[in-house]
Design an enzyme around this catalytic site. Structure first.
Site, PDB file in Angstrom:
ATOM      1  N   LEU A 260       0.819  -1.227   0.000  1.00  0.00           N
ATOM      2  CA  LEU A 260       0.000   0.000   0.000  1.00  0.00           C
ATOM      3  C   LEU A 260       0.844   1.265   0.000  1.00  0.00           C
ATOM      4  O   LEU A 260       0.384   2.335  -0.380  1.00  0.00           O
ATOM      5  CB  LEU A 260      -0.911   0.027   1.240  1.00  0.00           C
ATOM      6  CG  LEU A 260      -1.935  -1.093   1.376  1.00  0.00           C
ATOM      7  CD1 LEU A 260      -2.628  -1.018   2.732  1.00  0.00           C
ATOM      8  CD2 LEU A 260      -2.965  -1.023   0.251  1.00  0.00           C
TER       9      LEU A 260
ATOM     10  N   GLU B 156       5.244   2.839   0.534  1.00  0.00           N
ATOM     11  CA  GLU B 156       6.630   2.611   0.896  1.00  0.00           C
ATOM     12  C   GLU B 156       7.300   3.956   1.101  1.00  0.00           C
ATOM     13  O   GLU B 156       7.311   4.797   0.211  1.00  0.00           O
ATOM     14  CB  GLU B 156       7.341   1.833  -0.209  1.00  0.00           C
ATOM     15  CG  GLU B 156       8.809   1.599   0.091  1.00  0.00           C
ATOM     16  CD  GLU B 156       9.391   0.422  -0.680  1.00  0.00           C
ATOM     17  OE1 GLU B 156       8.793   0.024  -1.701  1.00  0.00           O
ATOM     18  OE2 GLU B 156      10.440  -0.079  -0.253  1.00  0.00           O
ATOM     19  N   GLY B 157       7.788   4.187   2.313  1.00  0.00           N
ATOM     20  CA  GLY B 157       8.490   5.431   2.591  1.00  0.00           C
ATOM     21  C   GLY B 157       9.910   5.126   3.028  1.00  0.00           C
ATOM     22  O   GLY B 157      10.350   3.971   2.976  1.00  0.00           O
TER      23      GLY B 157
ATOM     24  N   PHE C  85      10.920   5.151   5.943  1.00  0.00           N
ATOM     25  CA  PHE C  85      10.955   4.568   7.283  1.00  0.00           C
ATOM     26  C   PHE C  85      10.141   3.294   7.421  1.00  0.00           C
ATOM     27  O   PHE C  85       9.970   2.786   8.510  1.00  0.00           O
ATOM     28  CB  PHE C  85      10.487   5.605   8.312  1.00  0.00           C
ATOM     29  CG  PHE C  85      11.304   6.851   8.246  1.00  0.00           C
ATOM     30  CD1 PHE C  85      12.531   6.915   8.876  1.00  0.00           C
ATOM     31  CD2 PHE C  85      10.865   7.940   7.509  1.00  0.00           C
ATOM     32  CE1 PHE C  85      13.313   8.055   8.788  1.00  0.00           C
ATOM     33  CE2 PHE C  85      11.646   9.088   7.419  1.00  0.00           C
ATOM     34  CZ  PHE C  85      12.869   9.146   8.054  1.00  0.00           C
ATOM     35  N   GLY C  86       9.642   2.768   6.307  1.00  0.00           N
ATOM     36  CA  GLY C  86       8.898   1.532   6.409  1.00  0.00           C
ATOM     37  C   GLY C  86       8.114   1.199   5.150  1.00  0.00           C
ATOM     38  O   GLY C  86       7.969   2.018   4.245  1.00  0.00           O
ATOM     39  N   VAL C  87       7.613  -0.040   5.134  1.00  0.00           N
ATOM     40  CA  VAL C  87       6.795  -0.501   4.021  1.00  0.00           C
ATOM     41  C   VAL C  87       5.447  -0.929   4.587  1.00  0.00           C
ATOM     42  O   VAL C  87       5.385  -1.497   5.678  1.00  0.00           O
ATOM     43  CB  VAL C  87       7.444  -1.711   3.308  1.00  0.00           C
ATOM     44  CG1 VAL C  87       6.747  -1.982   1.989  1.00  0.00           C
ATOM     45  CG2 VAL C  87       8.927  -1.490   3.097  1.00  0.00           C
ATOM     46  N   VAL C  88       4.363  -0.619   3.851  1.00  0.00           N
ATOM     47  CA  VAL C  88       3.018  -0.916   4.334  1.00  0.00           C
ATOM     48  C   VAL C  88       2.320  -1.899   3.392  1.00  0.00           C
ATOM     49  O   VAL C  88       2.354  -1.726   2.169  1.00  0.00           O
ATOM     50  CB  VAL C  88       2.186   0.389   4.453  1.00  0.00           C
ATOM     51  CG1 VAL C  88       0.782   0.099   4.950  1.00  0.00           C
ATOM     52  CG2 VAL C  88       2.875   1.388   5.377  1.00  0.00           C
TER      53      VAL C  88
ATOM     54  N   LYS D  40       2.547  -2.447   8.861  1.00  0.00           N
ATOM     55  CA  LYS D  40       3.685  -1.582   8.536  1.00  0.00           C
ATOM     56  C   LYS D  40       4.923  -2.193   9.137  1.00  0.00           C
ATOM     57  O   LYS D  40       4.984  -2.455  10.339  1.00  0.00           O
ATOM     58  CB  LYS D  40       3.469  -0.168   9.083  1.00  0.00           C
ATOM     59  CG  LYS D  40       4.608   0.801   8.729  1.00  0.00           C
ATOM     60  CD  LYS D  40       4.448   2.179   9.382  1.00  0.00           C
ATOM     61  CE  LYS D  40       3.670   3.138   8.507  1.00  0.00           C
ATOM     62  NZ  LYS D  40       3.684   4.539   9.014  1.00  0.00           N
TER      63      LYS D  40
ATOM     64  N   ASP E 241       2.382  15.587  10.203  1.00  0.00           N
ATOM     65  CA  ASP E 241       2.435  15.153   8.802  1.00  0.00           C
ATOM     66  C   ASP E 241       1.013  15.039   8.255  1.00  0.00           C
ATOM     67  O   ASP E 241       0.659  14.065   7.605  1.00  0.00           O
ATOM     68  CB  ASP E 241       3.188  13.830   8.707  1.00  0.00           C
ATOM     69  CG  ASP E 241       3.703  13.540   7.296  1.00  0.00           C
ATOM     70  OD1 ASP E 241       3.700  14.463   6.451  1.00  0.00           O
ATOM     71  OD2 ASP E 241       4.093  12.385   7.040  1.00  0.00           O
TER      72      ASP E 241
HETATM   73  P1  ADP Z   1       3.994   5.732   5.207  1.00  0.00           P
HETATM   74  O1  ADP Z   1       3.464   7.048   4.716  1.00  0.00           O
HETATM   75  O2  ADP Z   1       4.972   5.862   6.306  1.00  0.00           O
HETATM   76  O3  ADP Z   1       4.440   4.848   4.093  1.00  0.00           O
HETATM   77  P2  ADP Z   1       1.248   5.216   6.134  1.00  0.00           P
HETATM   78  O4  ADP Z   1       0.948   4.839   7.536  1.00  0.00           O
HETATM   79  O5  ADP Z   1       0.887   6.587   5.693  1.00  0.00           O
HETATM   80  O6  ADP Z   1       2.797   4.909   5.894  1.00  0.00           O
HETATM   81  O7  ADP Z   1       0.551   4.165   5.190  1.00  0.00           O
HETATM   82  C1  ADP Z   1       0.812   4.135   3.797  1.00  0.00           C
HETATM   83  C2  ADP Z   1      -0.471   3.936   3.019  1.00  0.00           C
HETATM   84  O8  ADP Z   1      -1.096   2.712   3.407  1.00  0.00           O
HETATM   85  C3  ADP Z   1      -1.511   5.010   3.262  1.00  0.00           C
HETATM   86  O9  ADP Z   1      -1.336   6.138   2.444  1.00  0.00           O
HETATM   87  C4  ADP Z   1      -2.797   4.264   2.956  1.00  0.00           C
HETATM   88  O10 ADP Z   1      -3.028   4.228   1.568  1.00  0.00           O
HETATM   89  C5  ADP Z   1      -2.499   2.853   3.426  1.00  0.00           C
HETATM   90  N1  ADP Z   1      -2.987   2.609   4.799  1.00  0.00           N
HETATM   91  C6  ADP Z   1      -2.325   2.852   5.951  1.00  0.00           C
HETATM   92  N2  ADP Z   1      -3.054   2.504   7.034  1.00  0.00           N
HETATM   93  C7  ADP Z   1      -4.228   2.035   6.562  1.00  0.00           C
HETATM   94  C8  ADP Z   1      -5.432   1.502   7.177  1.00  0.00           C
HETATM   95  N3  ADP Z   1      -5.568   1.378   8.507  1.00  0.00           N
HETATM   96  N4  ADP Z   1      -6.432   1.093   6.357  1.00  0.00           N
HETATM   97  C9  ADP Z   1      -6.317   1.190   5.017  1.00  0.00           C
HETATM   98  N5  ADP Z   1      -5.232   1.673   4.383  1.00  0.00           N
HETATM   99  C10 ADP Z   1      -4.186   2.094   5.129  1.00  0.00           C
HETATM  100 MG    MG Z   2       1.921   8.325   5.165  1.00  0.00          MG
END
Ligand code: ADP
Ligand code: MG
Length: 352
Positions: A28, A30-31, A33-36, A55, A167
């Site tokens: 979903l 990737e930054g 500081f981590g991958v989601v 994450k 943020d």
């Molecule tokens: P990062 O910005 O550090 O990569 P985020 O926590 O913003 O991490 O999550 C990245 C992306 O994952 C979000 O923009 C969103 O699209 C999706 N996401 C994160 N948390 C949820 C959640 N609880 N339910 C659905 N989608 C989510």
């Molecule tokens: Mg984010």
């Protein structure tokens, strides 16, 4: 003691997970500081477990777990529903932190404002079935009002808890399909001033597109992080002195701007706006004077929307996007602004 017992009991009944419990799905995000990932459970322990979000974070994940635990106890509805967080040290990369949330839905506000249909695409999501109402500025304004109110409500929860998000941007606002409301996600850059966690701002984490001009949340005069008990005693004072929550308010103002003006919804459009505003010394009124005479139809439409009802939308925007943090409104005060006097979407659908 009550709090302690409650937290303990809550912890006891909450499911705990480990690495092998999850089956990775779609990535979903990737930054740095981590991958989601979207994930599901390998063997469903109970039928009510739906999709989850995982994450895998670097060392900053520890703070993010702490923030999420705090939010779920103090202002659960403000943010995505946090399930569990743990350290995962078996990987070759060293310690990683794994954070689990409930999957709230498919779309962030960033996805939704990029649609040509915005804000009508959001109307049906919030209200369910929508009658065939006439489209027009008045209706667009009501939808934008409703989104902004939900966002400010969530922010007020965080700020009242002592947390500054730092943020706030459309990418970090998720539409929760369960509650049909917008919730805040990504506490990776958040700071909790009441207990001095993550006290020194990690400026490099801030997204320049949405960051307020001060960059540093606390004045640079403030000495480096005090110990936790000292911070806890000092923080209400520091909070009053520095009003760190106003950093989030500036970012939220930019989101209102993007919702009102189609031309600022793209990255390049927003960057261009930021450049123009900086040239006007961050004064929105000066900016308006400089662009309105040669405004294209997109720009005129934004001004027209904010000028409805005697210009209360414009008034609210200018009280959020200000150079000086202490001149910006708070989330709580913004919620009491006359812009929200009419009940928004619901009133519109009943009225018609
Ligand atoms: P990062 O910005 O550090 O990569 P985020 O926590 O913003 O991490 O999550 C990245 C992306 O994952 C979000 O923009 C969103 O699209 C999706 N996401 C994160 N948390 C949820 C959640 N609880 N339910 C659905 N989608 C989510
Ligand atoms: Mg984010």
């Amino acid at each position: 003691w009550d709090m302690f017992v409650l937290a303990f009991v809550e912890r006891l009944f909450r499911p705990t997970y480990k690495k092998d419990d999850f089956v990775l799905g779609k990535k979903l995000g990737e930054g740095a500081f981590g991958v989601v990932y979207k994930v599901s459970l390998a063997k469903k322990t109970s039928s009510k477990e739906g999709d989850l979000v995982l994450k895998k974070a670097t060392e900053y994940g520890a703070v993010e777990i702490w923030m999420n635990e705090r939010v779920r106890r103090a202002c659960a509805n403000s943010c995505a529903d946090f399930v569990y967080g743990f350290m995962e040290s078996s990987s070759k990369k060293g310690a990683e932190y794994w954070l689990i949330w409930r999957f709230e839905g498919e779309s962030t506000l960033a996805d939704l404002i990029q649609s040509k249909e915005f804000p009508y695409n959001v109307e049906s999501m919030i209200l369910g079935e929508v009658q065939d109402l006439p489209k027009g500025l008045e209706r667009e304004n009501r939808i934008i009002q409703t989104i902004l109110r939900q966002l400010l409500f969530a922010l007020d929860g965080l700020h009242s808890t002592g947390i500054v998000h730092r943020d706030v941007k459309p990418q970090n606002i998720i539409f929760s399909e369960g509650s049909r409301t917008f919730k805040i996600i990504d506490l990776g850059a958040a700071t909790d001033l009441r207990v001095g966690i993550n006290y020194i701002p990690k400026e490099f984490l801030l997204d320049p597109r949405y960051a307020a001009p001060e960059q540093y949340i606390m004045s640079t005069q403030t000495p480096s992080a005090p110990s936790a008990p000292v911070a806890a005693a000092l923080s209400p004072v520091l909070w009053q002195l520095n009003l760190p929550d106003r950093f989030d308010i500036y970012s939220t103002g930019l989101i209102l701007l993007q919702m009102a003006f189609p031309s600022f919804r793209s990255d390049s459009g927003l960057i261009q706006f930021n450049r123009q505003l900086k040239r006007c010394d961050y004064d929105l009124v000066t900016w308006r004077k400089s662009v309105e005479p040669r405004a294209n139809s997109d720009l005129r439409k934004g001004f027209e929307l904010l000028d409805l009802d005697g210009g209360i939308g414009w008034e609210l925007l200018t009280s959020m996007v200000r150079y000086k943090a202490r001149q910006r409104t708070s989330a709580k005060a913004a919620l009491a602004h006359p812009y929200f006097d009419k009940e928004g979407l619901l009133a519109l659908s009943i009225m018609q």
